[in-house]
Design an enzyme around this catalytic site. Structure first.
Site: not given
Ligand code: ADP
Ligand code: MG
Length: 388
Positions: A42, A128-134, A178
């Site tokens: 990407d 932080g599992a590479g599943l794009s929680s961010s 993402d």
């Molecule tokens: P990924 O996107 O792969 O999960 P990242 O390191 O890019 O990993 O993003 C993880 C970060 O996003 C966390 O450290 C936190 O700062 C933020 N985050 C994700 N989910 C939440 C949540 N439910 N509440 C607060 N912060 C969150």
């Molecule tokens: Mg991320």
């Protein structure tokens, strides 16, 4: 098999009321994603093919008109109160709040009149599992603010602003995949995205109808190597494009790969170019197979992609290699690491009959290697961001 992070969806409305004293004006959800194929492509203007997960970030939100931004997450102690006019990139002390604050900053920087908000978030996307929680956090906030302030932005526009928040405000140099997956995916489909112009097509990916399952295996490890390695691969790809006289590696046709490689003197650059050009080609092969309703045949393409990430790009790790090896030995159709690598998650394509035994074989291999138990759950292609 456990479903990671799928604890009962929390009552964000009730929590919002308890925190802010009134009901929210709305509740929105945006999913995490896994990438089926097309990795490290990407930032080379290339192709990717993510799908949205059933796991979502959910936000209860009300607009404010007094310049205040109040943020809470059910998953983090304490809240944050910010002045929207004073938001400045790369503050470093905002922690998780930088993601939603970054979205407000990016919208305002693009000229949109976002005058404040109360936001309460909760998420079932593993972090932080590479599943794009961010990206899920960013996109859910972007969509909520778009609706509440009547901004009229399209899904791709919201995705680009969310990426801008992560790149420029948080300071993470991610591509746009993402955010596009979280914003634009639809149920039962994978999103074929051309990152050069953000054009995309929804490709039917009905696994159940073909007797298949896609397992996500969260290794639950994140090796520190990752950040520097990403920047180094990125720089190497840019050096390759320069040496080949193209704007990006996307411009190198697969059929010209051998002669292109012969023109590159640096060994690592040769490997990176081979990965990117061949992975773009693997995306095209995958689309052809899905269009032919032959998802099972995607399995070997995934395993080939893993070998390329392991041997040419060198972004895999022992845990990810073990998932692929153990799953394939136990009769999976194919498997590969997904996302940035150095830990995070892998995906395994398997027939429904073999799903349980392949998952068990991966768990057994992890136990045998002395690794922590992985989190394993099925990736059901789910809906993108929406108001709920
Ligand atoms: P990924 O996107 O792969 O999960 P990242 O390191 O890019 O990993 O993003 C993880 C970060 O996003 C966390 O450290 C936190 O700062 C933020 N985050 C994700 N989910 C939440 C949540 N439910 N509440 C607060 N912060 C969150
Ligand atoms: Mg991320």
């Amino acid at each position: 098999m456990s479903v990671t992070g799928e604890a009962a969806r929390r009552d964000v409305t009730g929590a919002f009321e308890a925190l802010y004293g009134t009901a929210p004006q709305g509740v929105w959800a945006a999913p995490g994603r896994v990438n089926l194929i097309g990795e490290y492509t990407d930032f080379n203007d290339g192709f990717v093919m993510p799908l949205a997960l059933p796991h979502t970030a959910v936000a209860a939100v009300s607009r404010r008109d007094d310049g205040l931004l109040r943020l809470h997450s059910a998953d983090v102690e304490g809240g944050v109160v910010l002045d929207v006019a004073a938001l400045a990139p790369l503050r470093g002390d905002l922690g998780w709040a930088a993601y939603p604050a970054g979205v407000v900053w990016a919208l305002r920087a693009a000229g949109h009149p976002v005058t404040g908000a109360d936001i309460h978030l909760a998420s079932t996307v593993p972090t932080g599992a590479g599943l794009s929680s961010s990206a899920a956090l960013e996109v859910v906030c972007a969509l909520a603010l778009n609706d509440l302030f009547g901004l009229g932005l399209s899904r791709p526009e919201l995705a680009v602003l969310a990426q801008r928040a992560e790149n420029a405000f948080v300071g993470v140099p991610c591509g746009v995949m993402d955010q596009m997956a979280s914003a634009c995916a639809i149920e039962g489909h994978a999103l074929f995205l051309d990152t050069r112009d953000l054009s995309y097509r929804q490709v039917p990916f009905d696994l159940a109808a073909q007797g298949l399952r896609l397992l996500v295996v969260d290794t639950r490890v994140k090796h520190a190597l990752g950040d520097g390695a990403y920047a180094e691969r990125r720089a190497g790809c840019e050096a390759g494009a320069r040496a080949l006289g193209v704007r990006s590696l996307r411009e190198v046709p697969y059929v010209q790969l051998p002669e292109s490689l012969a023109r590159l003197s640096e060994e690592s650059v040769r490997r990176y170019v081979r990965h990117v050009v061949s992975d773009n080609h693997r995306v095209e092969r995958t689309i052809a197979l899905l269009d032919a309703v032959d998802a099972a045949a995607v399995g070997p393409v995934l395993t080939e992609g893993h070998a390329s990430l392991r041997d040419d790009l060198r972004v895999s790790c022992a845990e990810l290699d073990l998932v692929v090896e153990a799953a394939n030995a136990a009769g999976a159709l194919g498997a590969r690491m997904t996302g940035g690598g150095f830990g995070g998650s892998a995906i395994v394509l398997v027939t429904e009959e073999r799903a349980e035994s392949v998952a068990a074989a991966v768990e057994k291999a992890f136990a045998g290697a002395g690794f922590a138990a992985p989190g394993i759950f099925p990736a059901v292609p789910s809906a993108g961001a929406r108001r709920v």
